[in-house]
Design a protein around this motif. Structure first.
Motif, short mmCIF file in Angstrom:
data_model
loop_
_atom_site.label_atom_id
_atom_site.label_comp_id
_atom_site.label_asym_id
_atom_site.label_seq_id
_atom_site.Cartn_x
_atom_site.Cartn_y
_atom_site.Cartn_z
N LEU A 105 -28.68 2.98 17.17
CA LEU A 105 -27.69 2.78 18.23
C LEU A 105 -28.30 2.08 19.44
N ARG A 106 -29.51 2.52 19.82
CA ARG A 106 -30.19 1.86 20.95
C ARG A 106 -30.40 0.38 20.66
N TRP A 107 -30.85 0.10 19.44
CA TRP A 107 -31.13 -1.29 19.06
C TRP A 107 -29.84 -2.10 19.01
N LEU A 108 -28.78 -1.55 18.44
CA LEU A 108 -27.53 -2.27 18.29
C LEU A 108 -26.93 -2.65 19.64
N LEU A 109 -26.98 -1.73 20.59
CA LEU A 109 -26.37 -1.99 21.90
C LEU A 109 -27.27 -2.79 22.84
N ARG A 110 -28.47 -3.16 22.38
CA ARG A 110 -29.30 -4.08 23.17
C ARG A 110 -28.57 -5.40 23.38
N ILE A 111 -27.68 -5.75 22.44
CA ILE A 111 -26.92 -7.01 22.55
C ILE A 111 -26.13 -7.02 23.85
N ILE A 112 -25.54 -5.86 24.20
CA ILE A 112 -24.77 -5.77 25.44
C ILE A 112 -25.69 -5.52 26.63
N ASP A 113 -26.64 -4.61 26.45
CA ASP A 113 -27.52 -4.23 27.56
C ASP A 113 -28.40 -5.37 28.05
N LEU A 114 -28.96 -6.13 27.11
CA LEU A 114 -29.98 -7.11 27.49
C LEU A 114 -29.61 -8.56 27.22
N TYR A 115 -28.74 -8.80 26.25
CA TYR A 115 -28.53 -10.18 25.81
C TYR A 115 -27.12 -10.69 26.02
N LEU A 116 -26.31 -9.97 26.78
CA LEU A 116 -24.95 -10.44 27.06
C LEU A 116 -25.03 -11.78 27.80
N PRO A 117 -24.29 -12.81 27.34
CA PRO A 117 -24.36 -14.13 28.00
C PRO A 117 -24.09 -14.04 29.50
N PHE A 118 -24.89 -14.75 30.26
CA PHE A 118 -24.79 -14.88 31.72
C PHE A 118 -25.15 -13.59 32.46
N ALA A 119 -25.50 -12.53 31.72
CA ALA A 119 -25.87 -11.27 32.38
C ALA A 119 -27.38 -11.12 32.50
N GLY A 120 -28.09 -11.52 31.43
CA GLY A 120 -29.54 -11.50 31.46
C GLY A 120 -30.16 -10.15 31.74
N GLY A 121 -29.64 -9.08 31.16
CA GLY A 121 -30.20 -7.75 31.34
C GLY A 121 -29.64 -6.99 32.52
N LEU A 122 -28.72 -7.61 33.29
CA LEU A 122 -28.16 -6.93 34.45
C LEU A 122 -27.37 -5.68 34.07
N VAL A 123 -26.73 -5.73 32.90
CA VAL A 123 -25.97 -4.55 32.44
C VAL A 123 -26.90 -3.36 32.31
N ALA A 124 -28.07 -3.56 31.68
CA ALA A 124 -29.03 -2.47 31.50
C ALA A 124 -29.56 -1.99 32.85
#
Length: 253
Positions: free
Chosen positions: A119-138
């Motif tokens: 689950l941690r690995w799967l949601l890295r897409i949103i946490d760290l790699y969301l376009p234009f966010a660059g890890g800001l979500v995390a």
């Protein structure tokens, strides 16, 4: 640094320092450098092969589709699964986390399971790699959560803690008694001799200070064999519980 109290299923409370945002960013950068080094290595290999052989043997465009797919998959697999595999096989640590003395733990004190890491690995897409966010979500999630959790941690019931002992302060491994009404989880702990308990405290303290989880696991395994008990608690939580139970049973007796 912020701390977090983890209440285990055995009614034992453990206190950890939450991994700081700065340490987690540095750990991520270190892991990224590892992956960049992997990509550069293959770039050098391809360049060397391309410039060292004949045109017929190095014309990659003429390779069959299946061979090309296998080669690409072999190169990309470590990049895609690096975080998941390293945390599974290295007790909640990637190379970056180990360098910054960080580790993934569950909020109930048990060792993270395969599904938690997934689950941690799967949601890295949103946490760290969301376009234009660059890890800001995390970063934002960790900052406002209060438990050091990004979205992946919240879904998995995990967090990232610091394994470094505070400067000049050893881990609290003294024989402090539990709260009134406490019942020993492992009454067999009373079978430990004073020498056993002193050695256990020393090994636990050393393994935590050095981040030596092999020693921690070996110590926990030996104590389980010695007491003839089984537990799904994390190694640290198990050993701390044994020390607390020993103090409780001896005092009560």
């Amino acid at each position: 640094m912020a701390t977090i109290r983890i209440h285990t299923t055995q009614n034992v409370t453990l206190e950890y320092e939450v991994g700081s945002i700065g340490d987690r960013i540095v750990a991520t950068l270190i892991d990224s450098l590892v992956l960049v080094a992997w990509a550069v290595l293959w770039g050098v290999i391809f360049q060397s092969v391309g410039s060292g052989g004949s045109h017929e043997t190095t014309d990659w465009s003429s390779a069959s589709g299946i061979i090309a797919i296998i080669i690409i998959a072999f190169i990309l697999a470590p990049v895609v699964f690096y975080s998941l595999a390293s945390e599974i096989f290295f007790n909640g640590q990637s190379l970056g986390k180990k360098a910054r003395h960080l580790r993934v733990v569950r909020l109930d004190g048990t060792a993270p399971r395969l599904g938690d890491y997934f689950l941690r690995w799967l949601l890295r897409i949103i946490d760290l790699y969301l376009p234009f966010a660059g890890g800001l979500v995390a970063i934002i999630t960790i900052a406002v959560n209060g438990k050091g959790q990004r979205l992946g941690d919240m879904a998995a019931g995990t967090t990232v803690v610091s394994t470094k002992a505070p400067a000049g302060l050893l881990p609290d491994l003294g024989p402090s008694l539990p709260l009134e009404g406490y019942q020993a989880v492992f009454p067999q702990a009373a079978d430990l001799t004073d020498h056993d308990v002193a050695l256990l405290r020393q090994l636990l303290s050393r393994s935590l200070q050095q981040g030596n989880y092999v020693l921690l696991n070996e110590t926990a395994t030996k104590i389980k064999q010695l007491l003839h008990v089984q537990s799904d608690m994390s190694d640290e939580a198990f050993l701390r519980t044994v020390l607390r139970d020993h103090a409780h049973v001896i005092a009560a007796g």
